[in-house]
Design an enzyme around this catalytic site. Structure first.
Site, short mmCIF file in Angstrom:
data_model
loop_
_atom_site.label_atom_id
_atom_site.label_comp_id
_atom_site.label_asym_id
_atom_site.label_seq_id
_atom_site.Cartn_x
_atom_site.Cartn_y
_atom_site.Cartn_z
N ILE A 14 48.84 42.79 46.06
CA ILE A 14 50.08 42.85 46.85
C ILE A 14 49.80 43.30 48.29
CG2 ILE A 14 51.57 43.19 44.85
CD1 ILE A 14 51.60 46.18 45.43
N GLY A 15 48.53 43.33 48.66
CA GLY A 15 48.20 43.55 50.07
C GLY A 15 48.00 45.00 50.48
N GLY A 16 47.58 45.85 49.55
CA GLY A 16 47.34 47.25 49.89
C GLY A 16 46.37 47.40 51.06
N ASP A 35 43.37 35.76 45.76
CA ASP A 35 43.72 36.37 44.47
C ASP A 35 44.17 35.27 43.51
OD1 ASP A 35 44.53 39.59 43.75
OD2 ASP A 35 45.13 38.04 42.33
N ILE A 58 37.39 33.54 43.02
CA ILE A 58 36.48 33.66 44.15
C ILE A 58 35.15 32.96 43.87
CG2 ILE A 58 35.11 35.39 45.45
CD1 ILE A 58 37.69 37.22 45.11
N GLU A 59 34.65 33.11 42.64
CA GLU A 59 33.33 32.57 42.31
C GLU A 59 33.32 31.04 42.25
OE1 GLU A 59 35.35 34.34 40.48
OE2 GLU A 59 35.11 34.03 38.34
N SER A 77 38.82 44.93 46.43
CA SER A 77 39.06 45.85 45.31
C SER A 77 38.98 45.03 44.03
CB SER A 77 40.37 46.62 45.44
OG SER A 77 41.37 45.86 46.04
N CYS A 80 38.90 46.46 37.90
CA CYS A 80 38.24 47.71 37.55
C CYS A 80 37.99 47.85 36.05
CB CYS A 80 39.06 48.87 38.06
SG CYS A 80 40.75 48.82 37.46
N SER A 331 47.17 48.35 42.46
CA SER A 331 46.96 48.44 43.91
C SER A 331 46.28 49.76 44.28
CB SER A 331 48.30 48.25 44.62
OG SER A 331 48.09 48.14 46.00
#
Ligand SMILES: C[S@@+](CC[C@H](N)C(=O)[O-])C[C@H]1O[C@@H](n2cnc3c(N)ncnc32)[C@H](O)[C@@H]1O
Length: 348
Positions: A14-16, A35, A58-59, A77, A80, A331
């Site tokens: 969301i653009g943190g 994203d 992305i890959e 980011s 995780c 985020s």
């Protein structure tokens, strides 16, 4: 005229990171956000309609695209779950770590390397093999780096969210580095020139973020971050009598006067334990009875406030309350990241 400062925002959510960039007052141009989550991307576009958002993993993207970014700063980011306590801690063997391993590899291959890198992850990442792979690559390519474990409580925000941060700058001599080279943990809990409350340490010097920092009177009170809810709105945030009766005791309960809330995760309101605090509006926690009338969840807006999102951040109308919690849980602390960006770009 100074050169335009170009930023690529990987795992943009969301653009943190973008909000942190603005908060740090860095005159910059986010040239692209990346994203795969469609709901997150809708929120991102709602807040930053001028930024092209790439909705592909992305890959799977071609090299030419990364070259074309010509970005001065890459923010990242990555997911995780490979590193969290709840996850299986498979580190780089986890499928979800794949895209980040791709980025690590990319750093050596891309011709136009970013001058700056800023990466955020959960506390625990510092023990992973992905960290070791990342640091070896940075050394080989010529990045100087610093690592931090920080919590927004240290900046007087009443919300605990200990996270790992890596800052890197492309101004070192590249050097050979074997695949076995280890990097002893050297995390800093303070940033040069910035007034952060030091977390408490025990006799062995182990830092405990859950002790200490939040007893400080300088930490702001929860009420500063609360919304004034109409009686109609408040209905969306009530706990059901059943939940309150059965699970009330496992919640972390705070009052408006409190100076600490627990980390809000993407499971907030879905699971009672360890997903974020709830509010007892009247009385004393543990002494006065928690009733349906005096107890409620924090709203997504309040969670955003506690995480340091600015007042002009908003969700599109069709984002549900649950989606709001999920996205915010994924985020980051905008206040901590903006502090780090300021340091990285202007002083490191
Ligand atoms: C920890 S969140 C980052 C959130 C972001 N910093 C924010 O402020 O909302 C990780 C994000 O990475 C995205 N993601 C996960 N794997 C991805 C991949 N392979 N390619 C692109 N995005 C990915 C997820 O959809 C998620 O939004």
């Amino acid at each position: 005229m100074t050169k335009e400062f170009r930023v690529a925002e990987f795992y943009s959510g969301i653009g943190g990171m973008h909000f942190a960039l603005k908060q740090a007052g860095i005159d910059s141009h986010v040239v692209r956000a990346f994203d795969i989550n469609t709901v997150a991307n809708d929120v991102y576009k709602h807040n930053f309609p001028e930024v092209p958002v790439m909705q592909r993993s992305i890959e799977s993207l071609p090299m030419s695209l990364f070259e074309a970014l010509r970005a001065d700063l890459w923010t990242m980011s990555p997911p995780c779950q490979p590193y969290t306590r709840q996850g299986l801690q498979k580190g780089s063997e986890d499928q979800r770590a794949k895209s980040f391993l791709f980025i690590i590899d990319l750093l050596a291959r891309v011709q136009r390397k970013p001058t700056y890198l800023l990466m955020e992850n959960v506390a625990g990442f510092e023990k992973s093999d992905t960290r070791a792979l990342l640091l070896r690559q940075l050394v080989r390519v010529g990045y100087r780096f610093e690592e931090y474990l920080l919590n927004p409580l240290q900046l007087c925000y009443p919300n605990s969210r200990t996270r790992y941060y890596l800052l890197a700058k492309l101004d070192a001599e590249p050097r050979e580095c074997s695949d076995n080279e280890e990097f002893p943990p050297q995390f800093s809990h303070s940033v040069a020139g910035i007034d952060l409350i030091p977390p408490a340490a025990d006799a062995q010097g182990h830092v405990d973020f859950e002790k200490g920092v939040w007893h400080h009177d300088e930490v702001r009170q929860v009420k500063e971050f609360m919304q004034n809810l109409s009686s109609e709105d408040i209905e969306h945030y009530r706990l059901s009598p059943k939940v309150l009766e059965r699970h009330g005791y496992v919640y972390d309960v705070v009052t408006p006067e409190a100076r600490r809330t627990c980390c809000f995760t993407k499971g907030y309101t879905h699971y009672a334990e360890g997903t974020g605090s709830i509010l007892q509006l009247q009385g004393v926690v543990g002494k006065d009875e928690m009733t349906i009338e005096n107890t409620r969840y924090f709203t997504p807006r309040e969670v955003a406030n506690l995480m340091g999102f600015p007042a002009d951040f908003s969700f599109p109308e069709n984002t549900s309350i649950k989606q709001g919690y999920r996205l915010l849980g994924n985020s980051l602390s905008v206040s901590i990241v903006s502090t780090l960006m300021d340091y990285l770009v202007r002083r490191m």
